[in-house]
Design an enzyme around this catalytic site. Structure first.
Site, short mmCIF file in Angstrom:
data_model
loop_
_atom_site.label_atom_id
_atom_site.label_comp_id
_atom_site.label_asym_id
_atom_site.label_seq_id
_atom_site.Cartn_x
_atom_site.Cartn_y
_atom_site.Cartn_z
N LYS A 139 0.87 -1.18 0.00
CA LYS A 139 0.00 0.00 0.00
C LYS A 139 0.90 1.23 0.00
O LYS A 139 1.62 1.49 0.97
CB LYS A 139 -0.92 0.01 1.22
CG LYS A 139 -1.87 1.20 1.24
CD LYS A 139 -2.78 1.14 2.47
CE LYS A 139 -3.74 2.32 2.51
NZ LYS A 139 -4.62 2.26 3.69
N ARG A 161 -10.70 9.78 1.41
CA ARG A 161 -10.63 10.42 2.73
C ARG A 161 -11.75 11.43 2.89
O ARG A 161 -12.25 11.64 4.00
CB ARG A 161 -9.25 11.05 2.93
CG ARG A 161 -8.16 9.99 3.03
CD ARG A 161 -6.76 10.58 3.07
NE ARG A 161 -5.76 9.51 3.05
CZ ARG A 161 -4.46 9.68 2.84
NH1 ARG A 161 -3.99 10.92 2.63
NH2 ARG A 161 -3.63 8.66 2.83
N LYS A 211 1.19 10.02 5.97
CA LYS A 211 1.27 8.59 6.23
C LYS A 211 2.53 7.95 5.66
O LYS A 211 2.62 6.74 5.51
CB LYS A 211 0.01 7.90 5.68
CG LYS A 211 -1.28 8.44 6.28
CD LYS A 211 -2.49 7.60 5.92
CE LYS A 211 -3.74 8.15 6.61
NZ LYS A 211 -4.91 7.27 6.44
N GLU A 262 7.68 -6.97 1.31
CA GLU A 262 6.42 -6.98 2.05
C GLU A 262 5.58 -8.21 1.70
O GLU A 262 4.93 -8.80 2.56
CB GLU A 262 5.63 -5.70 1.75
CG GLU A 262 6.24 -4.43 2.29
CD GLU A 262 5.96 -4.23 3.78
OE1 GLU A 262 5.30 -5.09 4.40
OE2 GLU A 262 6.41 -3.20 4.33
N LYS A 271 -2.00 -1.55 -3.82
CA LYS A 271 -2.87 -0.36 -3.83
C LYS A 271 -2.00 0.88 -3.96
O LYS A 271 -1.03 1.01 -3.20
CB LYS A 271 -3.68 -0.32 -2.53
CG LYS A 271 -4.63 0.87 -2.42
CD LYS A 271 -5.35 0.86 -1.09
CE LYS A 271 -6.29 2.06 -0.99
NZ LYS A 271 -6.98 2.13 0.31
N SER A 329 -9.91 5.61 -5.17
CA SER A 329 -10.85 6.70 -5.38
C SER A 329 -10.36 7.74 -6.39
O SER A 329 -11.15 8.28 -7.17
CB SER A 329 -11.16 7.38 -4.05
OG SER A 329 -9.98 7.89 -3.44
N TYR A 369 -14.82 0.70 -7.47
CA TYR A 369 -16.11 1.35 -7.28
C TYR A 369 -16.99 1.20 -8.51
O TYR A 369 -18.19 1.47 -8.44
CB TYR A 369 -15.89 2.83 -6.94
CG TYR A 369 -15.03 3.02 -5.72
CD1 TYR A 369 -15.54 2.83 -4.44
CD2 TYR A 369 -13.67 3.35 -5.85
CE1 TYR A 369 -14.73 2.97 -3.32
CE2 TYR A 369 -12.86 3.50 -4.73
CZ TYR A 369 -13.40 3.30 -3.47
OH TYR A 369 -12.59 3.43 -2.37
#
Length: 324
Positions: free
Chosen positions: A197, A207, A219, A235, A250, A276, A315
């Site tokens: 991510k 958000r 972040k 990872e 992502k 998004s 989505y």
């Protein structure tokens, strides 16, 4: 003479030789839910909705009827329930457990996935707990966060979630969650880990949908540097060793190379999240008449699958399922 065009000469021939095919069964449909009796359009994501529990059940049922096997729930939590310790994240009577129960009761064959992270519940807006370090600077602490994530995952498992999906990017959380689930007898609850991510600028509209923007800082100390490739493989190896059942990259579209490399490095199913920002760019350009929405959505999803994703969070899932 060799003519590759012979394999493109008609729809029937193109169908015969097509290397990558999309199906509604490839999709996970992300759904937003809030603890209100009315459904609300999301300004930052036109076409998406913050659903009431009743609306959530109806929307999920319509998607499932189109052949979509799974939904993932993202809660918009009331401000008065957000705290610095994110206790609401593991409230057995909270919004997400009630949403899980409503979905499984109405649609027993639907796979219900939950997001495991603290940002919707955290007064600081971060995926982890925020503490002052020895110099008085704020930092997102790893191990204390993991302990809360385990409680959150257990809360979702008790409510009937089929899959828990840690999106926080804390180190060691997959193993800790797996051990916690197994210790309470939830050995059949799967873990879909957000493995690679990235600290992406593409998350902004999401958000806005959850009103979960960090109050301070960013972040980048826990999400991955967009410049890195080999780190994603590291990872992946760690999450596989820790007991993940599926892994995720992502965002999806700008990271097709990462999807391909991760796919080569693991035997686990690989998911990718068309986030998004990707959704909004397509929506905005389509609404202004610059793109054919159906064509561009199906092309973008085909590209994600072609890169190596066997599962796509999008989505557009419901629309794509209709078009397919």
């Amino acid at each position: 003479m060799i003519r590759p065009r012979r394999n493109r000469k008609s729809p029937a021939v193109r169908d015969l030789v097509r290397e990558t095919t999309l199906s509604p069964a490839d999709f996970i449909y992300p759904l937003f839910v809030h603890d209100k009796d009315t459904d609300e359009a999301i300004d930052s994501m036109p076409g998406c909705t913050r659903w009431s529990l009743e609306g959530l059940v109806k929307e999920a049922g319509e998607a499932h009827a189109l052949g979509i096997p799974a939904v993932v729930i993202f809660p918009a939590i009331a401000e008065n329930l957000k705290t610095s310790e994110a206790q609401e994240s593991y409230n057995d009577k909270g919004l997400v457990p009630r949403a899980i129960q409503a979905l499984k009761s109405a649609h027993p064959s639907l796979c219900v996935i939950t997001d495991v992270a603290l940002d919707p519940y955290n007064a600081d807006g971060h995926d982890g707990l925020v503490r002052p370090d020895s110099d008085g600077n704020l930092e997102i602490v790893n191990d204390d966060t993991v302990a809360v994530l385990c409680q959150q995952a257990l809360c979702h498992a008790r409510a009937g979630a089929d899959i828990v999906s840690p999106s926080d990017m804390m180190d060691g959380r997959v193993l800790a969650i797996r051990e916690s689930l197994d210790a309470e007898g939830h050995t059949d609850v799967s873990i879909l880990a957000y493995t690679a991510k990235y600290a992406s600028a593409y998350y902004g509209p999401f958000r806005g949908a959850l009103e979960s923007e960090p109050k301070a800082g960013d972040k980048k100390t826990y999400q991955m540097d967009p410049a890195n490739v080999r780190e994603a493989i590291r990872e992946t190896m760690m999450d596989e060793d820790e007991g993940a059942d599926m892994i995720m990259v992502k965002p999806a579209g700008p990271y097709l190379d990462i999807i391909a490399k991760v796919k080569e490095s693991t035997t686990l199913p690989v998911a990718a999240y068309q986030v998004s920002g990707e959704y909004l760019m397509i929506k905005a350009a389509s609404q202004d008449g610059w793109l054919d929405e159906k064509a561009i959505v199906l092309e973008s999803l085909t590209g994600i699958k072609r890169a190596g994703a066997s599962i796509i969070l999008t989505y557009f899932a419901k629309d794509a399922a209709r078009w397919l």
